[in-house]
Scaffold this active site. Structure first.
Site, short mmCIF file in Angstrom:
data_model
loop_
_atom_site.label_atom_id
_atom_site.label_comp_id
_atom_site.label_asym_id
_atom_site.label_seq_id
_atom_site.Cartn_x
_atom_site.Cartn_y
_atom_site.Cartn_z
N CYS A 1 28.85 91.00 -37.16
CA CYS A 1 27.22 91.06 -36.15
C CYS A 1 28.20 90.57 -34.75
O CYS A 1 29.00 89.92 -34.19
CB CYS A 1 26.55 90.05 -36.44
SG CYS A 1 25.09 89.92 -35.25
N GLN B 1 22.70 87.59 -47.40
CA GLN B 1 24.02 87.62 -46.56
C GLN B 1 23.63 87.03 -46.25
O GLN B 1 22.28 86.23 -45.43
CB GLN B 1 24.16 88.96 -45.99
CG GLN B 1 25.41 89.43 -44.90
CD GLN B 1 25.03 90.05 -43.57
OE1 GLN B 1 24.70 89.67 -42.98
NE2 GLN B 1 26.30 90.92 -43.81
N GLY C 1 22.25 102.38 -43.14
CA GLY C 1 21.73 101.09 -42.35
C GLY C 1 20.41 102.03 -41.29
O GLY C 1 19.24 102.44 -41.83
N LYS D 1 31.30 91.95 -45.21
CA LYS D 1 31.24 92.91 -44.64
C LYS D 1 32.23 93.48 -43.06
O LYS D 1 31.78 91.75 -42.46
CB LYS D 1 30.21 93.33 -44.29
CG LYS D 1 29.42 94.31 -43.73
CD LYS D 1 28.29 94.34 -43.81
CE LYS D 1 27.57 95.69 -43.32
NZ LYS D 1 26.86 95.42 -41.63
N PRO E 1 22.69 94.88 -44.50
CA PRO E 1 21.30 94.11 -44.33
C PRO E 1 22.03 94.42 -42.82
O PRO E 1 22.26 94.71 -42.01
CB PRO E 1 23.20 93.61 -44.44
CG PRO E 1 23.98 93.61 -45.07
CD PRO E 1 23.66 94.77 -44.89
N MET E 2 19.70 93.98 -42.77
CA MET E 2 20.07 94.31 -40.95
C MET E 2 18.61 93.08 -40.73
O MET E 2 17.46 93.50 -41.23
CB MET E 2 18.78 96.29 -41.09
CG MET E 2 20.07 97.44 -40.86
SD MET E 2 19.60 98.74 -40.56
CE MET E 2 18.97 99.07 -41.80
C1 LIG Z 1 18.67 96.84 -36.40
C2 LIG Z 1 19.54 96.34 -37.20
C3 LIG Z 1 19.92 95.07 -37.44
C4 LIG Z 1 21.15 94.63 -38.07
N1 LIG Z 1 21.26 92.97 -38.92
C5 LIG Z 1 22.90 93.44 -39.41
C6 LIG Z 1 22.56 91.74 -40.00
O1 LIG Z 1 21.59 91.45 -40.56
N2 LIG Z 1 24.11 91.87 -40.51
C7 LIG Z 1 24.97 92.97 -41.03
O2 LIG Z 1 25.85 92.55 -41.56
N3 LIG Z 1 24.65 94.06 -40.23
C8 LIG Z 1 23.45 94.18 -39.62
N4 LIG Z 1 23.68 95.27 -39.10
C9 LIG Z 1 24.87 96.60 -38.78
C10 LIG Z 1 24.51 97.33 -40.62
O3 LIG Z 1 24.14 96.55 -41.97
C11 LIG Z 1 25.16 98.17 -40.47
O4 LIG Z 1 26.49 97.88 -40.72
C12 LIG Z 1 25.34 99.47 -39.16
O5 LIG Z 1 23.90 99.43 -39.21
C13 LIG Z 1 26.01 100.88 -39.33
O6 LIG Z 1 25.21 101.69 -40.21
P1 LIG Z 1 24.90 102.68 -39.93
O7 LIG Z 1 25.71 103.42 -39.32
O8 LIG Z 1 24.42 103.87 -41.36
O9 LIG Z 1 22.63 102.51 -38.85
C14 LIG Z 1 22.31 96.21 -38.29
C15 LIG Z 1 22.41 96.88 -37.69
C16 LIG Z 1 20.95 97.50 -37.03
C17 LIG Z 1 20.46 98.59 -36.37
#
Ligand SMILES: Cc1cc2nc3c(=O)[nH]c(=O)nc-3n(C[C@H](O)[C@H](O)[C@H](O)COP(=O)(O)O)c2cc1C
Length: 303
Positions: free
Chosen positions: A103, A72, A224, A141, A18-19
């Site tokens: 978050c 989410q 992510g 999460k 989720p991003m």
């Molecule tokens: C731009 C951005 C937006 C994100 N938005 C959310 C979100 O809406 N909900 C969530 O649980 N995590 C969010 N995250 C965290 C990611 O889901 C993920 O846990 C985190 O980026 C670590 O994974 P990675 O190292 O592969 O990026 C976000 C991360 C980024 C970079």
């Protein structure tokens, strides 16, 4: 390798994270085409859904081929989280209901939501229990805590309250979204639970994917940042031919067009991410000033 969450069979171990402002419907469809076996929506504000705020309902937009999908939600109040989940189930098709417990944004923390809930295990249990009776598999999460025993305690509470899977981001709240991943913490959390664990953090390629599986023994991997502007990362890990960023961008814009997506500001941000590494300052400036999708598309005719 296939795996199951509740009765939901997933075709592989690759999950799109989720991003916020990234994991929208067109982007999820691109990631699915490239091999993502499960995608999550960006986080959606439970209170805003209840108020019938249309921009928040737009985040829950989906279509039949956007399958399987985890929605989410974030929020701090049990009643609102339950009501928002009921409304989502009533109005949208999706497969998993996910609770945001990671978050680190001040705006979300100030509402007592996201990672702030990690300090309130009883509230987590109440929210998950209120969802567990809605007949939709529930996931949560979390982020790892500086003390892994706290994470294990939270993870067990989440399991006991009725969740079918746990996603563990191997960074602390203080680390936000960069820095070293705590494989040992993910492994210990996985070992302490009977439910599925999806490991998350820092996966950029097949080697990282295999290392996370090996080091943590988790059941699946969530990706992510490395998918941002680069949905082909899923194909690369599956050793298939990935779509280029340029092709993916063209498809993204087509999909936005076909769904009448009108979050124009965030669409422009997405465009800039697809261009990372190949943009020049002039083009970036022009894109920033674009006012319509047609204008944006005309700027992106590549030679
Ligand atoms: C731009 C951005 C937006 C994100 N938005 C959310 C979100 O809406 N909900 C969530 O649980 N995590 C969010 N995250 C965290 C990611 O889901 C993920 O846990 C985190 O980026 C670590 O994974 P990675 O190292 O592969 O990026 C976000 C991360 C980024 C970079």
């Amino acid at each position: 390798m296939q795996f199951k969450i509740g009765n939901l069979v997933l075709k592989n171990q690759l999950v799109l994270a989720p991003m916020y402002r990234i994991s929208d419907l067109p982007f999820r469809l691109l990631c699915r085409e490239q091999g993502a076996g499960l995608c999550f929506s960006e986080m959606i504000n439970s209170e805003a859904l209840i108020r019938n705020n249309q921009s928040n309902w737009r985040l829950a937009e989906t279509i039949e081929s956007d399958f399987p999908l985890g929605m989410q939600l974030f929020g701090a109040r049990v009643e609102s989280m339950k009501r928002a989940a009921e409304l989502l189930i009533e109005k949208k098709r999706f497969e998993l209901l996910d609770l945001n417990l990671g978050c680190p944004s001040h705006n979300v923390l100030n509402q007592g939501a996201g990672a702030a809930l990690l300090k309130r295990p009883e509230r987590i249990a109440e929210i998950i229990s209120s969802w567990a009776c809605l007949e939709k598999p529930v996931t949560a999460k979390i982020r790892v805590a500086p003390n892994v025993l706290h994470s294990i305690k939270i993870a067990k509470i989440i399991e006991k309250a009725g969740a079918s899977a746990l996603i563990v981001h191997g960074r602390t709240v203080q680390q936000e979204n960069s820095g070293k991943i705590d494989f040992v913490a993910i492994k210990r959390i996985k070992k302490s639970l009977g439910i599925l664990v999806i490991g998350n953090g820092g996966i950029k390629n097949k080697q990282d994917f295999e290392l996370m599986l090996e080091k943590t023994k988790c059941d699946a991997i969530m990706i992510g940042a490395s998918a941002i502007g680069n949905p082909g990362v899923f194909a690369e890990i599956l050793e298939k031919k990935p779509v280029s960023r340029k092709e993916a961008l063209a498809k993204y814009l087509e999909l936005c067009d076909s769904f009448g997506f009108n979050f124009f500001g965030s669409m422009k941000q997405q465009v800039l991410r697809f261009l990372a590494g190949r943009e020049n300052r002039e083009l970036v400036l022009k894109i920033t000033k674009a006012k319509t999708l047609a204008e944006l598309k005309s700027m992106l005719v590549f030679k």
